[in-house]
Design a protein around this motif. Structure first.
Motif, PDB file in Angstrom:
ATOM      1  N   CYS A  16       0.841  -1.197   0.000  1.00 43.00           N
ATOM      2  CA  CYS A  16       0.000   0.000   0.000  1.00 43.00           C
ATOM      3  C   CYS A  16       0.881   1.253   0.000  1.00 43.00           C
ATOM      4  CB  CYS A  16      -0.907  -0.019   1.229  1.00 43.00           C
ATOM      5  SG  CYS A  16      -1.857   1.493   1.401  1.00 43.00           S
ATOM      6  N   CYS A  24       0.049   3.384   3.550  1.00 46.87           N
ATOM      7  CA  CYS A  24       0.513   2.959   4.877  1.00 46.87           C
ATOM      8  C   CYS A  24       1.746   2.059   4.806  1.00 46.87           C
ATOM      9  CB  CYS A  24      -0.604   2.247   5.635  1.00 46.87           C
ATOM     10  SG  CYS A  24      -1.040   0.657   4.924  1.00 46.87           S
ATOM     11  N   CYS A  28      -5.255  -3.439   2.509  1.00 50.71           N
ATOM     12  CA  CYS A  28      -5.622  -2.308   1.650  1.00 50.71           C
ATOM     13  C   CYS A  28      -5.789  -2.768   0.193  1.00 50.71           C
ATOM     14  CB  CYS A  28      -4.561  -1.223   1.732  1.00 50.71           C
ATOM     15  SG  CYS A  28      -4.100  -0.835   3.436  1.00 50.71           S
ATOM     16  N   CYS A  59      -7.097   2.632   1.503  1.00 51.70           N
ATOM     17  CA  CYS A  59      -6.251   2.231   2.626  1.00 51.70           C
ATOM     18  C   CYS A  59      -7.134   2.020   3.847  1.00 51.70           C
ATOM     19  CB  CYS A  59      -5.198   3.303   2.900  1.00 51.70           C
ATOM     20  SG  CYS A  59      -4.084   2.846   4.240  1.00 51.70           S
ATOM     21  N   ASN A  60      -6.919   0.916   4.528  1.00 53.17           N
ATOM     22  CA  ASN A  60      -7.728   0.629   5.712  1.00 53.17           C
ATOM     23  C   ASN A  60      -7.111   1.177   6.992  1.00 53.17           C
ATOM     24  OD1 ASN A  60      -8.479  -1.584   3.648  1.00 53.17           O
ATOM     25  ND2 ASN A  60     -10.137  -1.609   5.137  1.00 53.17           N
ATOM     26  N   ARG A  61      -5.917   1.742   6.898  1.00 54.00           N
ATOM     27  CA  ARG A  61      -5.240   2.177   8.119  1.00 54.00           C
ATOM     28  C   ARG A  61      -5.154   3.690   8.268  1.00 54.00           C
ATOM     29  NH1 ARG A  61      -2.581  -2.153   6.147  1.00 54.00           N
ATOM     30  NH2 ARG A  61      -2.565  -4.009   7.461  1.00 54.00           N
TER      31      ARG A  61
END
Ligand code: ZN
Length: 348
Positions: free
Chosen positions: A17, A20, A26, A44-46
């Motif tokens: 990703c 992150c 992601c 992005c999941n973070r």
């Protein structure tokens, strides 16, 4: 209101990703605006952004326009691939595959004269000319010996007049370069072949590719694995180098007698970190020398990626030195050494 989002593909070790830096969870995707123009995005999941993405996976939409175009295209493409065969099986089949080919005098001479290699070294490295005139027979023979070739990047099923047969892709008249993994049984010995890299004949830029058969029937993506070059004569056991490209790594390793890792491109620097960690767990590693091409030093992205690599090495407690030199003395570390010069080192 954003447009439609489609063409999802997960981040992975080779395409982490960009937001992150992690290699899972992601996603890359494409956002279609109201005019039908496709814009690459990262979900992005973070790391949060102002756009929350509402599907089962969730996450935040980031625009990656500040990432170089080549990275965008590679990352956003959706590839169909099968699971890669084990390293042991890939090595077995690639060793046999390479045994069908030889290296011509012309290729040998060009490596000797323009790149400073010698015959013994080229034999040790197992570089081969890819003569595909018998590739049909070779592919059938490999299938007869090893069975189903699903999971071997480069191999795929071809169908003609209801007849299905195995084939290996790649380009005729290219030079095959074994991409080796770390030898975990003995780190100071040449490791197993994990993939095959090849040089595109006649091309000026982007000269190298991996033998890969993503998007083909029963095909497998090679990813962009890190090559571990162990020299014929090992002189330095506690220092390793990192550069870009297999030939460069092989030359540098053998000129200096140290292990050199090569990444496919500076932007894929993250792939080197896990290999460095593996080495760190096997020997007492004192330091890493990073050497990227002198002509790229003014490119802001190359600088950025190089700094990211150096910071990541520091984070895992590795002393790092950056090799540098004047472009007039040679483009890559291999050119520099071949021309009889040495790099300067900056401890970073
Ligand atoms: Zn992310």
């Amino acid at each position: 209101m954003l447009g439609r989002i489609s063409k999802f593909s997960r981040v992975d070790k080779n395409n982490p990703c960009p937001i992150c830096g992690k290699d899972h969870w992601c996603r890359f995707a494409t956002l279609e605006d109201i005019n039908g123009k496709e814009i690459p995005v990262v979900i992005c999941n973070r790391i949060q952004s102002e756009y929350e993405f509402m599907d089962n996976g969730g996450g935040y939409i980031h625009f990656i326009d500040n990432i170089p175009v080549t990275v965008k295209l590679q990352s956003v493409q959706e590839r169909n691939t099968n699971k890669m065969a084990s390293l042991k099986r890939r090595n077995l089949i690639y060793q046999k595959f390479l045994s069908y080919f030889t290296i011509s005098d012309t290729t040998m001479q060009s490596f000797i004269h323009s790149r400073g290699f010698n015959k013994e070294l080229i034999k040790y490295l197992e570089y081969k000319d890819y003569d595909r005139s018998h590739i049909f027979q070779i592919s059938q023979e490999l299938y007869d010996i090893y069975g189903d070739l699903t999971g071997i990047p480069g191999a795929y099923l071809k169908e003609k007049n209801n007849f299905k047969y195995w084939m290996f892709g790649g380009l005729d008249k290219s030079v095959l370069l074994p991409c080796r993994a770390l030898n975990k049984d003995n780190i100071f010995e040449k490791g197993p072949i994990q993939a095959i890299n090849y040089r595109i004949p006649g091309a000026e830029k982007n000269k190298y590719r991996y033998l890969s058969s993503a998007d083909k029937q029963n095909g497998t993506s090679s990813g962009a694995p890190v090559h571990v070059s162990v020299p014929m004569v090992l002189k330095k056991k506690n220092i390793i180098g990192i550069t870009e490209g297999i030939i460069k790594a092989d030359y540098w390793a053998n000129r200096t007698g140290m292990i050199v890792l090569s990444v496919m491109g500076v932007s894929t620097w993250r792939t080197a970190i896990s290999v460095v960690k593996d080495i760190q767990s096997l020997i007492s590693l004192e330091g890493v020398i990073v050497a990227f091409d002198a002509d790229k030093k003014n490119n802001e992205y190359v600088r950025l990626y190089e700094n990211n690599l150096i910071n990541a090495l520091k984070e895992i407690g590795i002393k790092t030195a950056e090799a540098y030199w004047n472009l007039s003395l040679g483009k890559g570390i291999d050119d520099l050494l071949k021309n009889g010069h040495s790099p300067k080192y900056k401890i970073v």
